[in-house]
Scaffold this motif. Structure first.
Motif, PDB file in Angstrom:
ATOM      1  N   LEU A   9      11.081  -6.762   3.543  1.00 25.19           N
ATOM      2  CA  LEU A   9      11.333  -6.888   5.001  1.00 25.19           C
ATOM      3  C   LEU A   9      11.164  -8.068   5.515  1.00 25.19           C
ATOM      4  CD1 LEU A   9       9.795  -3.361   6.154  1.00 25.19           C
ATOM      5  CD2 LEU A   9      12.153  -4.213   6.246  1.00 25.19           C
ATOM      6  N   LEU A  10      10.095  -8.988   5.219  1.00 22.13           N
ATOM      7  CA  LEU A  10       9.773 -10.295   5.470  1.00 22.13           C
ATOM      8  C   LEU A  10      10.813 -11.225   5.111  1.00 22.13           C
ATOM      9  CD1 LEU A  10       5.997 -10.591   4.788  1.00 22.13           C
ATOM     10  CD2 LEU A  10       7.090 -10.440   6.921  1.00 22.13           C
ATOM     11  N   GLN A  11      11.458 -11.028   3.948  1.00 24.13           N
ATOM     12  CA  GLN A  11      12.495 -11.652   3.529  1.00 24.13           C
ATOM     13  C   GLN A  11      13.890 -11.565   4.239  1.00 24.13           C
ATOM     14  OE1 GLN A  11      13.229 -10.753  -0.736  1.00 24.13           O
ATOM     15  NE2 GLN A  11      11.317 -12.074  -1.374  1.00 24.13           N
ATOM     16  N   GLY A  12      13.869 -10.225   4.826  1.00 25.64           N
ATOM     17  CA  GLY A  12      15.096  -9.831   5.473  1.00 25.64           C
ATOM     18  C   GLY A  12      14.939 -10.567   6.861  1.00 25.64           C
ATOM     19  N   VAL A  13      13.644 -10.770   7.458  1.00 25.45           N
ATOM     20  CA  VAL A  13      13.424 -11.415   8.983  1.00 25.45           C
ATOM     21  C   VAL A  13      13.867 -12.793   8.730  1.00 25.45           C
ATOM     22  CG1 VAL A  13      11.666 -12.096  10.436  1.00 25.45           C
ATOM     23  CG2 VAL A  13      11.462  -9.655   9.514  1.00 25.45           C
ATOM     24  N   PHE A  16      17.332 -13.064   8.590  1.00 21.53           N
ATOM     25  CA  PHE A  16      17.932 -12.977  10.159  1.00 21.53           C
ATOM     26  C   PHE A  16      17.965 -14.308  10.710  1.00 21.53           C
ATOM     27  CE2 PHE A  16      17.303 -11.761  14.393  1.00 21.53           C
ATOM     28  CZ  PHE A  16      18.373 -10.598  14.781  1.00 21.53           C
ATOM     29  N   LEU A  17      16.668 -14.919  10.717  1.00 18.20           N
ATOM     30  CA  LEU A  17      16.400 -16.232  11.532  1.00 18.20           C
ATOM     31  C   LEU A  17      17.300 -17.045  11.339  1.00 18.20           C
ATOM     32  CD1 LEU A  17      12.652 -16.095  11.896  1.00 18.20           C
ATOM     33  CD2 LEU A  17      14.220 -15.555  13.640  1.00 18.20           C
ATOM     34  N   GLY A  18      17.622 -17.260   9.666  1.00 15.53           N
ATOM     35  CA  GLY A  18      18.665 -18.301   9.301  1.00 15.53           C
ATOM     36  C   GLY A  18      19.930 -17.977   9.779  1.00 15.53           C
ATOM     37  N   ILE A  19      20.453 -16.712   9.679  1.00 15.83           N
ATOM     38  CA  ILE A  19      21.737 -16.626  10.133  1.00 15.83           C
ATOM     39  C   ILE A  19      21.949 -16.758  11.498  1.00 15.83           C
ATOM     40  CG2 ILE A  19      23.466 -14.733  10.302  1.00 15.83           C
ATOM     41  CD1 ILE A  19      23.245 -15.625   7.550  1.00 15.83           C
ATOM     42  N   SER A  20      20.673 -16.284  12.422  1.00 14.82           N
ATOM     43  CA  SER A  20      21.011 -16.524  13.940  1.00 14.82           C
ATOM     44  C   SER A  20      21.127 -18.118  14.112  1.00 14.82           C
ATOM     45  CB  SER A  20      19.604 -15.948  14.481  1.00 14.82           C
ATOM     46  OG  SER A  20      18.705 -16.659  14.131  1.00 14.82           O
ATOM     47  N   VAL A  21      20.686 -18.770  13.448  1.00 11.32           N
ATOM     48  CA  VAL A  21      20.312 -20.315  13.871  1.00 11.32           C
ATOM     49  C   VAL A  21      21.930 -20.812  13.505  1.00 11.32           C
ATOM     50  CG1 VAL A  21      19.830 -22.579  13.025  1.00 11.32           C
ATOM     51  CG2 VAL A  21      18.022 -20.900  13.546  1.00 11.32           C
ATOM     52  N   LEU A  22      22.477 -20.423  12.289  1.00 16.39           N
ATOM     53  CA  LEU A  22      23.752 -20.944  11.865  1.00 16.39           C
ATOM     54  C   LEU A  22      24.876 -20.203  12.762  1.00 16.39           C
ATOM     55  CD1 LEU A  22      25.452 -22.214   9.236  1.00 16.39           C
ATOM     56  CD2 LEU A  22      25.437 -19.921   8.268  1.00 16.39           C
ATOM     57  N   VAL A  23      24.622 -19.182  13.192  1.00 14.95           N
ATOM     58  CA  VAL A  23      25.940 -18.485  14.201  1.00 14.95           C
ATOM     59  C   VAL A  23      25.554 -19.352  15.313  1.00 14.95           C
ATOM     60  CG1 VAL A  23      26.223 -16.336  15.281  1.00 14.95           C
ATOM     61  CG2 VAL A  23      25.770 -16.459  13.130  1.00 14.95           C
ATOM     62  N   PHE A  67      18.003 -16.781  23.525  1.00 15.81           N
ATOM     63  CA  PHE A  67      18.913 -15.950  22.598  1.00 15.81           C
ATOM     64  C   PHE A  67      18.165 -15.052  21.749  1.00 15.81           C
ATOM     65  CE2 PHE A  67      21.228 -15.739  18.642  1.00 15.81           C
ATOM     66  CZ  PHE A  67      21.802 -14.523  18.868  1.00 15.81           C
ATOM     67  N   ILE A  68      17.409 -15.816  21.006  1.00 16.09           N
ATOM     68  CA  ILE A  68      16.671 -15.037  19.912  1.00 16.09           C
ATOM     69  C   ILE A  68      15.496 -14.050  20.542  1.00 16.09           C
ATOM     70  CG2 ILE A  68      14.866 -16.650  19.453  1.00 16.09           C
ATOM     71  CD1 ILE A  68      16.959 -14.562  16.794  1.00 16.09           C
ATOM     72  N   SER A  69      14.824 -14.627  21.539  1.00 18.70           N
ATOM     73  CA  SER A  69      13.765 -13.869  22.246  1.00 18.70           C
ATOM     74  C   SER A  69      14.353 -12.411  22.561  1.00 18.70           C
ATOM     75  CB  SER A  69      12.955 -14.478  23.122  1.00 18.70           C
ATOM     76  OG  SER A  69      13.878 -14.860  24.106  1.00 18.70           O
ATOM     77  N   THR A 281      24.335  -8.513   9.985  1.00 19.55           N
ATOM     78  CA  THR A 281      23.540  -9.152   8.963  1.00 19.55           C
ATOM     79  C   THR A 281      22.132  -8.279   8.721  1.00 19.55           C
ATOM     80  OG1 THR A 281      23.867 -11.360   9.819  1.00 19.55           O
ATOM     81  CG2 THR A 281      21.887 -11.017   8.504  1.00 19.55           C
ATOM     82  N   THR A 282      21.976  -7.520   9.784  1.00 25.29           N
ATOM     83  CA  THR A 282      20.673  -6.532   9.703  1.00 25.29           C
ATOM     84  C   THR A 282      21.361  -5.427   8.795  1.00 25.29           C
ATOM     85  OG1 THR A 282      19.974  -6.857  12.002  1.00 25.29           O
ATOM     86  CG2 THR A 282      19.568  -5.076  11.187  1.00 25.29           C
ATOM     87  N   ILE A 283      22.392  -4.919   9.002  1.00 23.22           N
ATOM     88  CA  ILE A 283      22.693  -3.604   8.328  1.00 23.22           C
ATOM     89  C   ILE A 283      22.946  -3.946   6.673  1.00 23.22           C
ATOM     90  CG2 ILE A 283      24.674  -2.246   7.452  1.00 23.22           C
ATOM     91  CD1 ILE A 283      25.423  -2.232  10.556  1.00 23.22           C
ATOM     92  N   PHE A 284      23.387  -5.494   6.588  1.00 21.52           N
ATOM     93  CA  PHE A 284      23.397  -5.667   5.107  1.00 21.52           C
ATOM     94  C   PHE A 284      22.305  -5.988   4.629  1.00 21.52           C
ATOM     95  CE2 PHE A 284      23.789  -8.942   1.903  1.00 21.52           C
ATOM     96  CZ  PHE A 284      25.153  -8.598   1.181  1.00 21.52           C
ATOM     97  N   VAL A 285      21.110  -6.372   4.974  1.00 20.29           N
ATOM     98  CA  VAL A 285      19.826  -6.417   4.568  1.00 20.29           C
ATOM     99  C   VAL A 285      19.116  -5.114   4.267  1.00 20.29           C
ATOM    100  CG1 VAL A 285      17.393  -7.227   5.176  1.00 20.29           C
ATOM    101  CG2 VAL A 285      19.387  -8.682   5.771  1.00 20.29           C
ATOM    102  N   LEU A 286      19.163  -4.236   5.030  1.00 21.71           N
ATOM    103  CA  LEU A 286      18.939  -2.923   4.961  1.00 21.71           C
ATOM    104  C   LEU A 286      19.417  -2.173   3.898  1.00 21.71           C
ATOM    105  CD1 LEU A 286      18.466  -1.736   8.885  1.00 21.71           C
ATOM    106  CD2 LEU A 286      16.612  -2.425   7.419  1.00 21.71           C
TER     107      LEU A 286
END
Length: 305
Positions: A9-13, A16-23, A67-69, A281-286
Motif C-alpha cells: 500500500l505504501l508503494q502504491g501511495v 500515486f504521488l509520482g503519477i500525480s506530479v507527472l500528470v 490539487f493533491i490535497s 492509477t488507483t485502480i491499477f495499483v489495487l
C-alpha cells in the motif's frame, strides 16, 4: 501477510504521488486552456481574470499542492468546460468503463484457459500451430484497427449490432470483443507455456504412473500450479485493458472513463485529465495488490512475509 499488504500500500501511495506530479506537469505542457475558453475578442485583462478564477494564476507549486490535497479527499475540482465537479463526471463514467473491462476480462479468461490447456496437450500438432498462430495474430492487431473491422462487418454489412451508444446490452458486444480478443492471444500463450512447464514436473509423472486419468492429472494437479504465473500476467493485462479502453471507448462512443479523458485532453480540461488518470492509477495499483494476495490462495507454499 499484513506487513506485506501495508508495504504494498505504501508503494502504491508513492506510485500515486509520482503519477500525480507527472500528470500535473505534462497536462500544463499541452497549452493554456484559457485560449480555448476565452472568446477571440477577449482582452488580456479578461484572460487574466479567467486564469485567476480557475486558479491558474498561482505559482505551479501552489497549484499542485491545492490539487493533491483536494485529490486525496476525492475532490478533483471542477471541469473548466462544463463547470461540473470532476468527481460527479467520473462517478458517471467509471461504472461504464469497469463494466466493459470486467466483461472483456471475463470473456478473455473463459476463452483463453481452455484453449491454452488444449494446445498444450496437443503440443507440436496442427492444433498447437493453429492456436499459436491465432494468438500471435490477436496480439499483433492494433485495437483501433480491430474495432473498425468489427464495426464494418457486424454493424455496416451485417447490421447485427449497433455502432455506438450504451442504451442496450448489444452496445457492449463490439467494444467488449475488441478489448477481449487481443488479451485472449496473450493469455493463450501464457497458459500454454505455463501448462507445458508444469506437465514436465516429477509429481505429474508420478500421478500418471499411478494410473490417474489424464483429465484429473491436468485439472487437479497441473492447472492450479500452472495458473500461478498466469495470474500475474492477467493482473497486468487488466490494467492494459483499462488503458486500451481510452481508444476503444472513443471509437465506439462508449460513455466511459477513457472517452471522458480523451475529450478532456482535446479541450485541455486539466482538472478532468488529472482526475481520470489518478483514478485509473488507483485502480491499477489495487488490482496488482489483489494479484499478489491471490498468490497465497493458489499456492500456500508462497510466503509473503
Amino acid at each position: 501477510m499484513s506487513r506485506y499488504i501495508i508495504r504494498r500500500l505504501l508503494q502504491g501511495v508513492l506510485t500515486f504521488l509520482g503519477i500525480s506530479v507527472l500528470v500535473f506537469v505534462l497536462g500544463r505542457l499541452t497549452g493554456d486552456p484559457v485560449l480555448l475558453l476565452a472568446p477571440e475578442s477577449a482582452t488580456e485583462e479578461q484572460k487574466q481574470e479567467i486564469r485567476e478564477s480557475l486558479g491558474l494564476a498561482d505559482p505551479i507549486p501552489v497549484q499542485y499542492w491545492n490539487f493533491i490535497s483536494n485529490a486525496v479527499q476525492g475532490d478533483f475540482g471542477r471541469s473548466y468546460v462544463t463547470k461540473q465537479t470532476v468527481r460527479d463526471m467520473i462517478a458517471v463514467a467509471l461504472p461504464n468503463t469497469l463494466r466493459l473491462a470486467f466483461t472483456a476480462f471475463f470473456l478473455a479468461v473463459v476463452l483463453a484457459i481452455p484453449i491454452g490447456i488444449f494446445v498444450a496437450l496437443k503440443r507440436n500438432t496442427i492444433w498447437d500451430l493453429f492456436g499459436n498462430f491465432l494468438a500471435l495474430v490477436g496480439q499483433a492487431l492494433p485495437n483501433f484497427w480491430l474495432a473498425l473491422v468489427l464495426m464494418l462487418v457486424f454493424s455496416v454489412y451485417l447490421k447485427w449490432l449497433p455502432i455506438s451508444g450504451s442504451e442496450r446490452w448489444t452496445n457492449m458486444v463490439l467494444p467488449t470483443l475488441t478489448i477481449a480478443l487481443q488479451s485472449v492471444g496473450y493469455f493463450v500463450r501464457m497458459v500454454r507455456s505455463s501448462t507445458l512447464e508444469v506437465l514436465e514436473q516429477e509429481y505429474i509423472r508420478t500421478a500418471r504412473g499411478k494410473g490417474v486419468r489424464e483429465f484429473f492429472v491436468v485439472m487437479k494437479h497441473a492447472l492450479k500450479n500452472a495458473l500461478i504465473p498466469v495470474v500475474t500476467v492477467m493482473g497486468i493485462q487488466f490494467g492494459n485493458m483499462l488503458s486500451g479502453a481510452f481508444v476503444i471507448e472513443t471509437v465506439f462512443a462508449w460513455p466511459g472513463l477513457g472517452r471522458l479523458g480523451v475529450t478532456a485532453l482535446f479541450t485541455r480540461d486539466f482538472a478532468v485529465i488529472q482526475g481520470v488518470i489518478l483514478v485509473s492509477t488507483t485502480i491499477f495499483v489495487l488490482v496488482n495488490l489483489l494479484v499478489d494476495i491471490t498468490y497465497t490462495i493458489l499456492d500456500p507454499r508462497i510466503r509473503l512475509e
